[in-house]
Design a protein around this motif. Structure first.
Motif, PDB file in Angstrom:
ATOM      1  N   TYR A 111       2.522 -15.031   4.256  1.00 52.36           N
ATOM      2  CA  TYR A 111       2.012 -14.020   5.182  1.00 52.36           C
ATOM      3  C   TYR A 111       0.519 -13.783   4.960  1.00 52.36           C
ATOM      4  O   TYR A 111      -0.265 -13.771   5.909  1.00 52.36           O
ATOM      5  CB  TYR A 111       2.791 -12.714   5.008  1.00 52.36           C
ATOM      6  CG  TYR A 111       2.245 -11.575   5.829  1.00 52.36           C
ATOM      7  CD1 TYR A 111       2.506 -11.489   7.189  1.00 52.36           C
ATOM      8  CD2 TYR A 111       1.451 -10.580   5.252  1.00 52.36           C
ATOM      9  CE1 TYR A 111       2.007 -10.454   7.953  1.00 52.36           C
ATOM     10  CE2 TYR A 111       0.950  -9.547   6.011  1.00 52.36           C
ATOM     11  CZ  TYR A 111       1.225  -9.483   7.354  1.00 52.36           C
ATOM     12  OH  TYR A 111       0.717  -8.467   8.103  1.00 52.36           O
ATOM     13  N   TYR A 112       0.122 -13.610   3.702  1.00 52.14           N
ATOM     14  CA  TYR A 112      -1.288 -13.339   3.429  1.00 52.14           C
ATOM     15  C   TYR A 112      -2.163 -14.567   3.632  1.00 52.14           C
ATOM     16  O   TYR A 112      -3.329 -14.441   4.006  1.00 52.14           O
ATOM     17  CB  TYR A 112      -1.458 -12.727   2.044  1.00 52.14           C
ATOM     18  CG  TYR A 112      -1.009 -11.275   2.041  1.00 52.14           C
ATOM     19  CD1 TYR A 112      -1.689 -10.319   2.781  1.00 52.14           C
ATOM     20  CD2 TYR A 112       0.121 -10.871   1.350  1.00 52.14           C
ATOM     21  CE1 TYR A 112      -1.272  -8.994   2.824  1.00 52.14           C
ATOM     22  CE2 TYR A 112       0.549  -9.551   1.373  1.00 52.14           C
ATOM     23  CZ  TYR A 112      -0.147  -8.631   2.118  1.00 52.14           C
ATOM     24  OH  TYR A 112       0.269  -7.321   2.159  1.00 52.14           O
ATOM     25  N   THR A 117       5.553 -13.301   1.094  1.00 46.19           N
ATOM     26  CA  THR A 117       4.305 -12.550   0.945  1.00 46.19           C
ATOM     27  C   THR A 117       3.122 -13.495   0.862  1.00 46.19           C
ATOM     28  O   THR A 117       2.098 -13.284   1.517  1.00 46.19           O
ATOM     29  CB  THR A 117       4.357 -11.663  -0.316  1.00 46.19           C
ATOM     30  OG1 THR A 117       5.478 -10.795  -0.214  1.00 46.19           O
ATOM     31  CG2 THR A 117       3.095 -10.837  -0.455  1.00 46.19           C
ATOM     32  N   GLN A 120       5.216  -4.640   4.421  1.00 42.82           N
ATOM     33  CA  GLN A 120       6.202  -4.827   3.358  1.00 42.82           C
ATOM     34  C   GLN A 120       7.625  -4.814   3.922  1.00 42.82           C
ATOM     35  O   GLN A 120       8.462  -5.633   3.543  1.00 42.82           O
ATOM     36  CB  GLN A 120       6.040  -3.754   2.274  1.00 42.82           C
ATOM     37  CG  GLN A 120       6.907  -3.967   1.066  1.00 42.82           C
ATOM     38  CD  GLN A 120       6.588  -5.266   0.339  1.00 42.82           C
ATOM     39  OE1 GLN A 120       5.434  -5.684   0.277  1.00 42.82           O
ATOM     40  NE2 GLN A 120       7.601  -5.900  -0.203  1.00 42.82           N
ATOM     41  N   ILE A 131       8.169  -8.092   5.715  1.00 36.68           N
ATOM     42  CA  ILE A 131       8.312  -9.176   4.746  1.00 36.68           C
ATOM     43  C   ILE A 131       9.706  -9.165   4.142  1.00 36.68           C
ATOM     44  O   ILE A 131      10.362 -10.207   4.039  1.00 36.68           O
ATOM     45  CB  ILE A 131       7.221  -9.076   3.651  1.00 36.68           C
ATOM     46  CG1 ILE A 131       5.863  -9.484   4.236  1.00 36.68           C
ATOM     47  CG2 ILE A 131       7.563  -9.918   2.440  1.00 36.68           C
ATOM     48  CD1 ILE A 131       4.683  -9.198   3.331  1.00 36.68           C
ATOM     49  N   THR A 153      10.870 -12.949  -1.574  1.00 35.27           N
ATOM     50  CA  THR A 153       9.800 -12.102  -1.029  1.00 35.27           C
ATOM     51  C   THR A 153       8.432 -12.570  -1.500  1.00 35.27           C
ATOM     52  O   THR A 153       7.451 -12.411  -0.779  1.00 35.27           O
ATOM     53  CB  THR A 153      10.007 -10.627  -1.422  1.00 35.27           C
ATOM     54  OG1 THR A 153      10.106 -10.528  -2.834  1.00 35.27           O
ATOM     55  CG2 THR A 153      11.221 -10.036  -0.758  1.00 35.27           C
TER      56      THR A 153
END
Length: 87
Positions: free
Chosen positions: A62-63, A59, A41, A44, A55
């Motif tokens: 990223y995932y 996020t 977190q 990110i 964000t």
């Protein structure tokens, strides 16, 4: 001489027990997961601020990347299993 050898054996066992027995630590998976998520977190948010991206976008990307890596690792693992089962 036998007494000395016996003392050396017992001493070695005790020292080995102390050295390796004390090094065992329990692993707290829940705490490790929470720490990992906090680090993720933080990274990110830093990336979002640095690049001016929301964000939520960061996020999601990223995932998605993380899922792709797991998928690739799973494919590699399956190939290794197939290769090992041929022998």
């Amino acid at each position: 001489m036998k007494k000395f050898n016996l003392m050396m054996l017992v001493g070695t066992l005790l020292v080995g027990n102390l050295a390796f027995g004390e090094s065992e630590k329990s692993f707290d998976y829940e705490r490790n997961l929470q720490e990992r998520q906090a680090i993720d977190q933080k990274n990110i948010e830093a990336y979002s601020q640095k690049n001016g991206v929301s964000t939520q976008e960061v996020t999601q990307k990223y995932y998605e990347k993380l899922q792709d890596e797991f998928k690739n690792n799973d494919e590699i693992r399956n190939e290794m299993i197939k290769d090992n089962s041929k022998d």
